[in-house]
Design an enzyme around this catalytic site. Structure first.
Site, PDB file in Angstrom:
ATOM      1  N   LYS A 116       0.827  -1.212   0.000  1.00 13.12           N
ATOM      2  CA  LYS A 116       0.000   0.000   0.000  1.00 13.12           C
ATOM      3  C   LYS A 116       0.849   1.244   0.000  1.00 13.12           C
ATOM      4  O   LYS A 116       1.784   1.352   0.779  1.00 13.12           O
ATOM      5  CB  LYS A 116      -0.895   0.019   1.242  1.00 13.12           C
ATOM      6  CG  LYS A 116      -1.743   1.292   1.312  1.00 13.12           C
ATOM      7  CD  LYS A 116      -2.704   1.275   2.463  1.00 13.12           C
ATOM      8  CE  LYS A 116      -2.055   1.785   3.724  1.00 13.12           C
ATOM      9  NZ  LYS A 116      -3.029   1.971   4.803  1.00 13.12           N
ATOM     10  N   ARG A 170     -10.569  -0.434   6.796  1.00 14.92           N
ATOM     11  CA  ARG A 170      -9.863  -1.370   7.683  1.00 14.92           C
ATOM     12  C   ARG A 170      -9.542  -0.700   9.026  1.00 14.92           C
ATOM     13  O   ARG A 170      -9.454  -1.371  10.057  1.00 14.92           O
ATOM     14  CB  ARG A 170      -8.646  -1.987   7.001  1.00 14.92           C
ATOM     15  CG  ARG A 170      -7.499  -1.054   6.603  1.00 14.92           C
ATOM     16  CD  ARG A 170      -6.600  -0.719   7.771  1.00 14.92           C
ATOM     17  NE  ARG A 170      -5.250  -0.383   7.360  1.00 14.92           N
ATOM     18  CZ  ARG A 170      -4.485   0.479   8.026  1.00 14.92           C
ATOM     19  NH1 ARG A 170      -4.946   1.141   9.074  1.00 14.92           N
ATOM     20  NH2 ARG A 170      -3.244   0.701   7.628  1.00 14.92           N
ATOM     21  N   GLN A 205     -13.331   9.405  10.055  1.00 13.95           N
ATOM     22  CA  GLN A 205     -13.286   8.267  10.967  1.00 13.95           C
ATOM     23  C   GLN A 205     -14.297   8.410  12.103  1.00 13.95           C
ATOM     24  O   GLN A 205     -14.720   7.401  12.673  1.00 13.95           O
ATOM     25  CB  GLN A 205     -11.871   8.050  11.528  1.00 13.95           C
ATOM     26  CG  GLN A 205     -10.950   7.277  10.578  1.00 13.95           C
ATOM     27  CD  GLN A 205     -11.397   5.836  10.331  1.00 13.95           C
ATOM     28  OE1 GLN A 205     -11.846   5.126  11.235  1.00 13.95           O
ATOM     29  NE2 GLN A 205     -11.277   5.394   9.097  1.00 13.95           N
ATOM     30  N   GLY A 237      -6.376   7.898  16.462  1.00 13.70           N
ATOM     31  CA  GLY A 237      -5.897   9.048  15.693  1.00 13.70           C
ATOM     32  C   GLY A 237      -4.391   9.105  15.548  1.00 13.70           C
ATOM     33  O   GLY A 237      -3.872   9.456  14.489  1.00 13.70           O
ATOM     34  N   ASP A 275      -0.847   8.261  14.696  1.00 10.60           N
ATOM     35  CA  ASP A 275      -0.141   7.305  13.845  1.00 10.60           C
ATOM     36  C   ASP A 275       1.173   7.902  13.356  1.00 10.60           C
ATOM     37  O   ASP A 275       1.701   7.504  12.324  1.00 10.60           O
ATOM     38  CB  ASP A 275      -1.016   6.902  12.661  1.00 10.60           C
ATOM     39  CG  ASP A 275      -1.381   8.106  11.795  1.00 10.60           C
ATOM     40  OD1 ASP A 275      -1.059   9.255  12.187  1.00 10.60           O
ATOM     41  OD2 ASP A 275      -1.982   7.909  10.729  1.00 10.60           O
ATOM     42  N   LYS A 292       1.960  12.990  17.079  1.00 12.00           N
ATOM     43  CA  LYS A 292       0.532  13.002  17.398  1.00 12.00           C
ATOM     44  C   LYS A 292       0.242  12.393  18.768  1.00 12.00           C
ATOM     45  O   LYS A 292       0.951  11.501  19.234  1.00 12.00           O
ATOM     46  CB  LYS A 292      -0.254  12.244  16.318  1.00 12.00           C
ATOM     47  CG  LYS A 292      -0.216  12.946  14.959  1.00 12.00           C
ATOM     48  CD  LYS A 292      -1.135  12.244  13.964  1.00 12.00           C
ATOM     49  CE  LYS A 292      -1.025  12.845  12.572  1.00 12.00           C
ATOM     50  NZ  LYS A 292      -1.762  12.009  11.593  1.00 12.00           N
TER      51      LYS A 292
END
Lengths: 318, 318
Positions: free
Chosen positions: B70, B114, B142, B225, B227, B231
């Site tokens: 990906k 996913r 989300q 959130g 990632d 963050k």
């Protein structure tokens, strides 16, 4: 958003070992030399339970409008199913927007071409201008393609080649003779190196196939086979005896190339002056400096070349 | 070789937040828990001169027939051109032969699905079976999808939500109420957490948006959130106060998730017992152990989920 999807047949029909393709790959090397290329280390996946491996390469190259993401797979049980072991494809993303522009289902063909072109670029900067005798070590696909690419940059008039399997070497000599209309002779590796002006090693060898004692003034050697930690084609003494050692990417050659083997053997030290081919292409370092110097170029293959050949392929298909 | 090429519209039409899709993502989590998944660290490319970044994820998951590669791009000047910042696609390769099977031009849609399904899987194992009140922190895509996914696993009867922008929160409350036929109320973050049975944080926050003092017995919190290294959504005290901390991949959460922030703040130590969600799905570790315990699940997103949703998408489109 129109996405171009090209399969292997379409790519083979449109992308050739040519001066035009070489110019785009040269631009990528020049960008590597000048700096500004963003090229992460190869993402490598080992799949021992499948007897397989996967590599992912990518690079952002300033000046090129897109960037390639390339996946190469080696599934070594494939021949049992009648399939080739190696496969792969490239995705081309816009360097302006990140959107997918093209999917190139090349099964590794574009890698073959950009690898051959890197050999031509190395020879163009490092071999004697009057180099006429090519020495090819190996009998695989790159043996053929490297010779084809050399002919873009030097007036090759005679070819000597060596392969571990004499029957394959004789067969390839016949094929190349017919294909290029040149005298091509299978010979012992020592004779190939002693007589050639340019030697290109194209094997998957894990032990040296050419020795330092065979070197002679004016010779240029391109070693393109080694691209993984266990591989090695050159006697590690060759890197210490050469007047000039050039690599495609120093950090990568220290892990994957002949440089790794020579550092491990201690024949060169980590402070040995080594230039990158891109620095020469960019004009920041000189190419060959005299008729007599012995030059070696260690190529492991870069994501920047992938981005270049993918950009060229989409242009050629437009 | 027939390669399936599916565009975003085709994928949106065929791939939904469903029990069927969830089962495939669960299988990937179970494989992560049992071991045998080969999942290299995310390949990350920073392109400051383009105000952009690119991530590449992949994973081989034993038991799944294919593996996804990906690429996700963020080109943050795109809105000036009228394009979304985020994009991406997946390539599906056979886990038997390495050959390309499908190209999924999803622009990130499959990642959205996913990611939402991982939230449902976490809630299914860690929230109280009778959890009825969902608390959603954030007003982006989300926020919507996590609620939709929660409804697969728990009898949600009421929703509280908070967003930094009250107008967006009110608008989203109206939208969700109409969409799901549930009472949905915008409220202060503290009230959302204090009243909810399950809280899902879905923001791109770089400072805590929910505080440890708001925790109450029986609460489950999924933080999805964070990632990336900068963050953080949770007060780092939350991880020390929780009875149970679960992560999708420990090595990744230590670099990219709430775990990173809590380790940096020193509220938890590196020897804190932490389970991976996959270990629970595989039955190697228990899920929720009592009605009163406070559970936290830190999700950063894994290549194994990408492989799972890509396999599901190709099946669903067949």
């Amino acid at each position: 958003m129109d996405i171009v999807v090209l399969d292997e047949a379409a790519l083979r029909a449109r992308v050739k070992i040519s001066h035009e393709a070489m110019a785009v790959v040269e631009a990528a090397f020049a960008a590597l030399g000048r700096g500004g290329v963003v090229m992460p280390p190869v993402l490598h996946l080992d799949l021992p339970e499948r007897h397989a491996e996967m590599d992912v390469k990518t690079a952002y190259v300033p000046g090129l409008p897109s960037m390639a993401l390339k996946v190469s797979t080696g599934f070594f049980d494939n021949p049992k199913r009648g399939l080739p072991s190696l496969s792969g494809m490239m995705t081309l993303l816009s360097a302006e927007t990140g959107r997918v522009e093209a999917v190139l289902l090349d099964n590794g063909y574009l890698t073959d071409v950009r690898t051959a072109l890197a050999g031509a670029i190395a020879a163009d900067r490092l071999a004697r201008p009057d180099a006429r005798i090519a020495g090819i070590i190996g009998t695989g696909l790159q043996a053929r393609l490297q010779l084809e690419a050399l002919r873009l940059v030097r007036p090759i008039q005679r070819v000597l080649l060596w392969g571990r399997d004499p029957a394959k070497a004789a067969a390839l000599a016949g094929e190349l003779k017919a294909g290029f209309g040149l005298p091509v002779t299978a010979a012992p590796a020592e004779q190939v190196v002693r007589e050639a002006d340019i030697v290109v090693t194209t094997t998957a060898a894990r032990e040296p196939v050419i020795l330092a004692d065979w070197l002679h003034p004016g010779l240029h050697v391109t070693a393109m086979g080694s691209d993984a930690p266990g591989k090695q084609e050159l006697d590690p003494e060759i890197l210490s005896r050469a007047d000039r050692v050039v690599v495609d990417r120093r950090s990568q050659c220290e892990r994957l190339g002949e440089l790794r083997a020579a550092l491990a053997a201690g024949t060169i030290s980590s402070d040995r002056p080594i230039d990158e081919l891109g620095e020469i292409v960019a004009g920041l370092k000189p190419g060959r400096r005299s008729a007599d110097e012995i030059t070696v170029c260690d190529l492991t293959g870069t994501g920047a070349q992938d981005t270049a050949i993918a950009v060229h392929a989409v242009r050629a298909a437009a």
